[in-house]
Design a protein around this motif. Sequence first.
Motif, short mmCIF file in Angstrom:
data_model
loop_
_atom_site.label_atom_id
_atom_site.label_comp_id
_atom_site.label_asym_id
_atom_site.label_seq_id
_atom_site.Cartn_x
_atom_site.Cartn_y
_atom_site.Cartn_z
N GLN A 81 61.28 9.58 38.60
CA GLN A 81 60.94 9.99 37.05
C GLN A 81 59.71 8.99 36.71
N ARG A 82 59.50 7.70 37.30
CA ARG A 82 58.57 6.82 36.86
C ARG A 82 57.23 7.60 37.52
N LEU A 83 57.12 8.20 38.36
CA LEU A 83 55.81 9.02 38.72
C LEU A 83 55.83 10.32 37.77
N LEU A 84 56.81 11.15 37.65
CA LEU A 84 56.61 12.13 36.74
C LEU A 84 56.00 11.87 35.46
N LYS A 85 56.49 10.43 34.90
CA LYS A 85 56.09 10.36 33.51
C LYS A 85 54.75 9.48 33.50
N SER A 86 54.10 9.17 34.67
CA SER A 86 52.97 8.38 34.67
C SER A 86 51.73 9.46 34.83
N GLU A 97 50.64 13.52 31.53
CA GLU A 97 49.59 14.49 32.28
C GLU A 97 50.28 15.90 32.91
N ASP A 98 49.52 16.88 33.11
CA ASP A 98 50.20 17.84 34.09
C ASP A 98 49.95 17.55 35.46
N PRO A 99 50.87 18.21 36.18
CA PRO A 99 50.67 17.80 37.81
C PRO A 99 49.52 18.72 38.15
N CYS A 100 49.03 18.41 39.31
CA CYS A 100 47.82 19.02 39.84
C CYS A 100 48.18 20.54 40.08
N ALA A 101 49.26 20.87 40.63
CA ALA A 101 49.68 22.51 40.76
C ALA A 101 51.18 22.33 41.14
N ILE A 102 51.80 23.31 41.06
CA ILE A 102 53.18 23.56 41.52
C ILE A 102 53.02 24.47 42.97
N GLU A 103 53.76 23.99 43.72
CA GLU A 103 53.96 24.83 45.14
C GLU A 103 55.37 25.44 44.99
N ILE A 104 55.43 26.86 45.37
CA ILE A 104 56.95 27.60 45.76
C ILE A 104 56.88 27.71 47.04
N LYS A 105 57.75 26.99 47.53
CA LYS A 105 57.98 27.14 49.22
C LYS A 105 59.12 28.30 49.36
N TYR A 106 58.25 29.52 50.12
CA TYR A 106 59.02 30.32 50.77
C TYR A 106 59.19 30.45 52.18
#
Lengths: 553, 369
Positions: A243-248, A277-286
């Motif tokens: 969480q700490r990282l997500l909110k940073s 901040e927004d994350p750099c991207a989202i990866e969906i692993k298939y």
Amino acid sequence: MEPASRLDNNHDLAVKDFPYIIRWRDDRCKRCGKCTAVCPMYSIEPAVVVKRTLHSEGSTPEPKSTRRVETIVKQTTDIGKYCTGCGTCTLVCPNEAIEPEYNPQHKFNFHKNRGGHPYRRGGRRNDPSPSTLDKLRFSRISMLTDPALDAGRHEFRIRTYLGRILPAEELPVKAVDGRLEVTKKSGTFIPPVREIYPVMIGSMSIGALSPNMWEGLAMGITYLNEVEGMPVVMCSGEGGMPQRLLKSRFIKYFIPQIASGYFGWDEIVRTIPHMVEDPCAIEIKYGQGAKPGDGGLLMAHKVLKLISEIRGVPMGVDLPSPPTHQTKYSIEEAVAKMIQSMSMAWGFRVPVYPKISGTHTAKAVLNNLIRNPYAAALSIDGDDGGTGAAYNVSMDSMGHPIASNVRECYLDLVAQGKQNELPLIAAGGVGKRGNLAANAAALFMLGASAVSIGKYIMQAAAQCFGDEYNRCNVCNLGKCPRGITTQDPRLYRRLDPDKVAERVVEVYKSLDVELKKIFAPMGRSTELPIGMSDGLSTDDPAIAERLKIKFTC
Amino acid sequence: MCRLAALTSAEYISPMETILALETMKEGHDGSGMGLILKGLGGEFEDLKDYPVLSGICSEAGMKTLDSYMNKIGFKLKYTWTPKTKAIKGIKGHDNYFARVYDYPDIVKDRPEPVKEGLLLNTRLALRALGELDESIIIFAFYPDILALKEVGDPLQLGEFFGLEKSSLKAKIILAQGRQNTNYAINLYACHPFFIQGYGTMTNGENTAFVPIREFLSGRNIPGYIGYNSDSEVFCHILHYTCRQLGYPLHYYKDVITPLKQEEIDRRPDHEATSFLKMSLRPLCIDGPNCVIGFTPDGTCFMVQDSKKLRPGVVGGLNGKYGLMSEECGLDSAIPGREKSTDIFPMKYDMVIIKPDAEEVTVWNQLHG
């Protein structure tokens, strides 16, 4: 009649059947016990033997025997406690009295299925031969006809884009008084794009990795971004993030991954309103190149307090990720929806891309994604990649190498004139034999916009013991002797996150220099030489033909 | 290194002026070819400016094929110019060099310009295809007010071979390029300057990003983006793509081939649009070393350098006549009386733009936009 085997141990395995044989030197050993204490597999144990020695004194032989009890270090022949060759014993030995030696005649695969359980392991494909990437050379050298660039003096921009790029014809720009302006009212959806360093750290989860390892990597890439100005990004792997990282504000350097178990995503989704901040991207692993079609399993003993909090699950339970997403029934429908849903979660401000295993059918996936305006990239993971845990048969025998896969996908994009619209991310064996810069550059020239690394960074930044001779490779057991892939504090406290971070920075800085050393003589500096296939050659005619590059000899 | 000599003038000038400039810049052997493109034709072409000129080379058999094809399409021959060639030792030569002025077929006469231009391009490509295998037909341009002449040999000798000194052939813009001696297995389609639909360029240097650029251009599905016998042909097509197909003002050509760093773009007033261009046209980035000289349909001429300025290039002249040369001695030869202190040596961020009729020179700086 009683079988004789009880007497002659005929059904036991001999040390010679094992992949690593312990070479222990009686004369050097001081019996401190460090090696036997540290062995993650309990392959060596202190043992007591009785030795009978004969000696004779005087002018005529008068042999007398003496029996002595001695302590020794003994290698077990229990297949469940096989020596993995990790060499931790050697590391701790004060007298260089012990080391494992690879035994090329081993018969390990014939026996490692006791109880009807196939051999499972972590690590890599166990193929020590040079990969296709290692057989490629850079042979288009600018010399006297035109001056080459100087890697030390000229300015180089080693960057790439992550995200879907609109073709120029669709850009909402128009010329007004001799200057181009963006027309705000056009209603054109402009997909988010990030400028990143083209070598990413691939998906390895907190859970698969120890907290110290993950923290080290995270600190390393943050330093690279904030201090060195190198926009290196890292994928979280499945299982959420602290969480700490997500909110940073540092979340912008990370790519949270969603995979078939959806672990950690309740926590992530709840955090979205609090993110700065927004994350750099989202990866969906298939899929994962090293074990296509195989799911994941974080074993109960790894699910300690931190993991249970991050993943939103109880402590001490097995966490299986199914081989496929349970909601997925077609690429046209379910995959498109998933990409769109993830995009929507961040207001279409974050690139969302799928990752698949290398496969003959990658082009079909690619062609679907090209027509999906929200798909930001395609990450293809080749079979030389690593994994935290998988069946041996999956790792050894399943999958598709990355080189020809990325090449044919790129050429398919070229045929459609869309090679700049959907970036290809290549992974799987990049830097397998230590040639990180050369492998990465070769993949760019074959058509990849970026590459992902995993094993390389574990080996370079945390001295992972694993190699292609099945050395160590017990990432699945939580017994990682380096403290990289374990949740056991007794093991991971041995790994210093600061040292890992320092090595990550060193690796990237030296990678940057090496990439320049490749690009400079080829006269490329401003943009990444994506698809510059005329720069490549190989002395293998079959590879040259398949990859459509030059054959040289 | 190829040598480049371009002149733009308010008055009609002879192509020999550019050839003499090439000769001045010559160092060592230089016999692998020369190309000339003339725009704003004078002399006998002055009254034929609205009609397309077909420039090329044919064998005797190729000439017949060409005539029959042009008749079939409905082009009517109005005027033929052929150089008065004379035998020169070392120049092999071809059967027929020509610049033929045609009247449009009746069905397109009243159609809008883009339709006419499309027909001209398709006709050029068809003729090229007809004669490509046996090299019986080589076509360099088919466009109003444009004449192209190319052959293998030393530039000065070629000037003599074509009898240009005594010819009445004149133009307001002339691009001339002499190729260096590293380009063998000579194909005349690889000879600069290149031309497509009003846009012409010539370049020196090696285009290290040629393959990705070629693949990108080929994928645009734009007729005429073919050939690429030389890695420099893409410079012309990038110009055409940027200005004609995308409709961007000329100076964005510089932004396309040598994009700025993002932090530099961010300081430009048009940073939003330029950022998009940097991404969307990423495969068109050249990496040099290159100096590009070219013109646009309205008669504007320009010179740009690669992003590190690894090639020489100079622009200078008087009002009404400017030269764009790869070396200063070429400029001295072509425009000796100019004020040398005002010569412009464009650096890595510069684009020198000369208005039609050599009216005014401006230096556009990429950093300022």
